[in-house]
Design an enzyme around this catalytic site. Structure first.
Site, PDB file in Angstrom:
ATOM      1  N   PHE A  88       0.868  -1.183   0.000  1.00 15.18           N
ATOM      2  CA  PHE A  88       0.000   0.000   0.000  1.00 15.18           C
ATOM      3  C   PHE A  88       0.902   1.230   0.000  1.00 15.18           C
ATOM      4  O   PHE A  88       1.928   1.248   0.692  1.00 15.18           O
ATOM      5  CB  PHE A  88      -0.891   0.028   1.239  1.00 15.18           C
ATOM      6  CG  PHE A  88      -1.937  -1.052   1.260  1.00 15.18           C
ATOM      7  CD1 PHE A  88      -3.080  -0.952   0.487  1.00 15.18           C
ATOM      8  CD2 PHE A  88      -1.772  -2.172   2.050  1.00 15.18           C
ATOM      9  CE1 PHE A  88      -4.049  -1.945   0.508  1.00 15.18           C
ATOM     10  CE2 PHE A  88      -2.735  -3.168   2.080  1.00 15.18           C
ATOM     11  CZ  PHE A  88      -3.884  -3.059   1.303  1.00 15.18           C
ATOM     12  N   GLU A  89       0.485   2.262  -0.709  1.00 11.14           N
ATOM     13  CA  GLU A  89       1.434   3.338  -0.967  1.00 11.14           C
ATOM     14  C   GLU A  89       1.830   4.192   0.237  1.00 11.14           C
ATOM     15  O   GLU A  89       2.862   4.831   0.208  1.00 11.14           O
ATOM     16  CB  GLU A  89       0.939   4.235  -2.100  1.00 11.14           C
ATOM     17  CG  GLU A  89      -0.369   4.912  -1.824  1.00 11.14           C
ATOM     18  CD  GLU A  89      -0.919   5.492  -3.114  1.00 11.14           C
ATOM     19  OE1 GLU A  89      -0.235   6.322  -3.687  1.00 11.14           O
ATOM     20  OE2 GLU A  89      -2.020   5.104  -3.536  1.00 11.14           O
ATOM     21  N   ALA A  90       1.036   4.211   1.281  1.00  8.86           N
ATOM     22  CA  ALA A  90       1.431   5.032   2.434  1.00  8.86           C
ATOM     23  C   ALA A  90       2.609   4.425   3.186  1.00  8.86           C
ATOM     24  O   ALA A  90       3.233   5.088   4.013  1.00  8.86           O
ATOM     25  CB  ALA A  90       0.248   5.240   3.372  1.00  8.86           C
TER      26      ALA A  90
END
Lengths: 260, 358
Positions: free
Chosen positions: A50-52
């Site tokens: 996930f990009e965070a």
């Protein structure tokens, strides 16, 4: 077999496309559901980014509703921030980008920036690239979810947000300085598309039961290539639907929506 | 400097010359230059002083008209909402905003501008994404764009992260492997060059040095050493990039605790100017280990925003600001307006993820 909704067909097809023992970089919504379904069935070794910040979390609190939320980070193997996960993609750690958008062209380029008006006075401004532009550039293969409508499958995008094969020339991506090999599959509820190796044009690979290639072409505003080995899309079994409804998205945030 | 070149991008979309960034004016920083940012840093006293203060004092001291304000967190993860409320109470004009992906923070600033442009206004935004994810698009952002009320500078999430990272490293730019071959190459302030080593096309994004960075972290000591649990987003980079950084910490812990596990410090004290201990500082956003986001509250604000966008009627929007922002002196006053059951529920939804405070 039970009736399935269009979103369930998209999620199931997304799951089918993902191979075991790979890493998929996902946004919220159907890509997460497809990935969870794949993990629960044929791809237990599928890792998620996930990009965070998280790499390979265990989604035991249920489906994340935000790419940085507690559920997305739960029991991850590695958890830092945006720089670290996107740098993993540049270095070749992410096999699939799983993105969506508002418009796609025959070379798999995607618009998720605006529609109508101009860039400086957009009639309908969308949220913007977010991670999609970077994922499409540097994950090895891009999987794109799109609603099958003529205005979305367009000959010319109004804005190119996420790179596909550009103008289709062989070295377009190299001249763009990106590392990934490019679009791999486009998923809709009625058809699955791939790309021709030589021309980089979109190819119809599979159609839903009861549909023909002509039916699909009518919903696409550019000329499709048709696979000589055109197949029928596999439908989710009762077991798959139970997993999708009870394990992947039990609150129906994404699967229970109605297509416009 | 190498001449600007480009990928074959102009062959692809219908974007015309009018919409492409005008490079004839040359490049300018939308905030301090690297040299100015360094000078500010060099001049700061480096003592391990007690930097605890109130949001009112911190915002009054650092937030001025015309600054570049960097917003930390990521969409609903640790958005610095308490600080945004205080900035809205104070008012600030001609702001440049910089962030990757955010939801309620820029929407709250946009709403404040639409309700009373003489009190607060946004001039331009450098961003990757502005929306609410599962909850929907950001109505006020859409309204600002449709009416050409803000100048935009679009990047990918990595692009914005790399821009803050470049500034954190004291650089002018970083080469990245994205934006090239996409229209962002034509509209943003980055530049394609030939690599001086291989001759290959390489995209450069300019560093982003904000005047003020605002962050919400899990824990910090009184000097500003910060721990962040859950996704770091780009908070460490923003803290290091900004000329001044205001941090709200859910809990202030002792310096002794910080020194027990120095590897857990994600932001060093030298990068922080103000520390405010504030529980639920990200509410209605989430803070890992403390609370999940409150979808109902976000939906309430979003519906008021959507009503304004569709009908032009700002009554519901004004009511929100009067009730929850202007009607409050502090973030605690805002929290006091929320039912206890709401706070209890969002704490439970986080599931009490393990965080290290000792």
């Amino acid at each position: 077999m039970s009736e399935h909704t269009p979103f369930e067909m998209i999620a199931y097809t997304g799951s089918r496309v993902l191979e075991d023992n790979t890493i998929v970089f996902v946004g919220t919504g159907l890509p997460i559901i497809a990935s969870i379904h794949a993990q629960l069935t044929h791809a237990p070794g599928l890792g998620i980014i996930f990009e965070a910040g998280p790499l390979t979390p265990i989604l035991d609190m249920g489906m994340p509703l935000s790419v940085g939320d507690t559920r997305a980070c739960r029991k991850a193997c590695f958890l830092k921030g945006l720089c670290s996960v996107f740098e993993l993609t540049q270095r070749g750690h992410a096999d699939y980008a799983f993105i969506g958008g508002a418009q796609i062209d025959m070379y798999g380029n995607v618009n998720s920036t605006f529609e109508g008006g101009t860039y400086k006075a957009a009639k309908t401004r969308f949220p913007g690239s977010g991670g999609a532009g970077a994922m499409a550039a540097n994950c090895e293969k891009s999987i794109i979810i799109m609603a099958l409508e003529p205005r979305r499958f367009t000959p010319k995008l109004q804005f190119l947000t996420s790179i596909g094969y550009g103008d289709g020339t062989p070295d377009y991506r190299e001249k763009s300085g990106v590392m990934g090999s490019g679009p791999y599959r486009v998923i809709t509820n009625e058809a699955l598309f791939g790309f021709d190796d030589a021309t980089h044009r979109m190819v119809l690979l599979e159609v839903a039961k009861g549909r023909t290639a002509e039916d699909i072409q009518k919903k696409v505003s550019f000329e499709l290539l048709i696979s000589p080995d055109l197949k029928e899309m596999v439908e989710p079994s009762d077991k798959d639907l139970k997993l999708l409804r009870e394990e992947c998205d039990p609150d129906g945030y994404f699967l229970a929506r109605k297509l416009k | 400097m190498k001449e600007k070149i480009q990928s074959p991008i102009t062959n692809v979309s219908t974007l015309d010359n009018y919409q492409i960034r005008d490079y004839s004016q040359g490049f300018s920083w939308w905030g301090p230059s690297p040299e100015e940012a360094r000078k500010i840093m060099v001049k700061k006293p480096k003592a391990l002083s007690d930097k605890r203060t109130t949001l009112k004092e911190a915002v009054n001291k650092y937030v001025k008209d015309g600054i570049n304000l960097a917003i930390g967190g990521f969409v609903n993860t640790r958005p610095p909402v308490a600080t945004i409320h205080e900035i809205i109470r104070k008012g600030a004009k001609d702001l440049s905003l910089s962030f990757q992906s955010n939801s309620i923070c820029p929407e709250l600033l946009a709403g404040a501008m639409l309700v009373n442009p003489g009190h607060l206004s946004i001039k331009r935004v450098e961003l990757a994404w502005w929306g609410y994810e599962v909850i929907g698009i950001a109505p006020l952002f859409r309204h600002l764009c449709a009416n050409s009320m803000i100048e935009l500078d679009d990047y990918t999430n990595y692009g914005m992260a790399a821009r803050f990272k470049a500034a954190a490293m004291g650089l002018e730019f970083l080469p990245v492997r994205d934006h090239g071959g996409a229209d962002m190459e034509l509209v943003n302030r980055g530049k394609m060059i030939e690599s001086p080593f291989s001759g290959k096309n390489t995209y450069l994004v300019p560093a982003c040095y904000p005047d003020v960075g605002i962050l919400s972290v899990t824990a910090a000591d009184q000097h500003g050493n910060c721990r962040i649990f859950g996704a770091h987003c780009t908070c460490p980079e923003i803290a290091m990039a900004a000329a001044h950084t205001i941090v709200t910490a859910e809990t202030v812990i002792s310096n002794e605790n910080i020194r027990t596990y120095p590897n857990l410090t994600e932001i060093p004290y030298t990068a922080v100017d103000a520390i405010v201990e504030q529980r639920f500082a990200s509410y209605p956003g989430a803070s890992y280990g403390n609370y999940w986001f409150d979808m109902e509250h976000i939906l309430m604000f979003r519906s008021a925003s959507e009503e304004f966008r569709k009908s032009g009627n700002a009554d519901a929007l004004k009511k929100y600001y009067d009730e929850y922002i202007f009607g409050c002196e502090t973030h605690d006053d805002f929290l006091a307006k929320l039912p206890y059951k709401t706070l209890k529920k969002i704490r439970e939804m986080d599931g009490g993820q393990p965080i290290i405070l000792s």
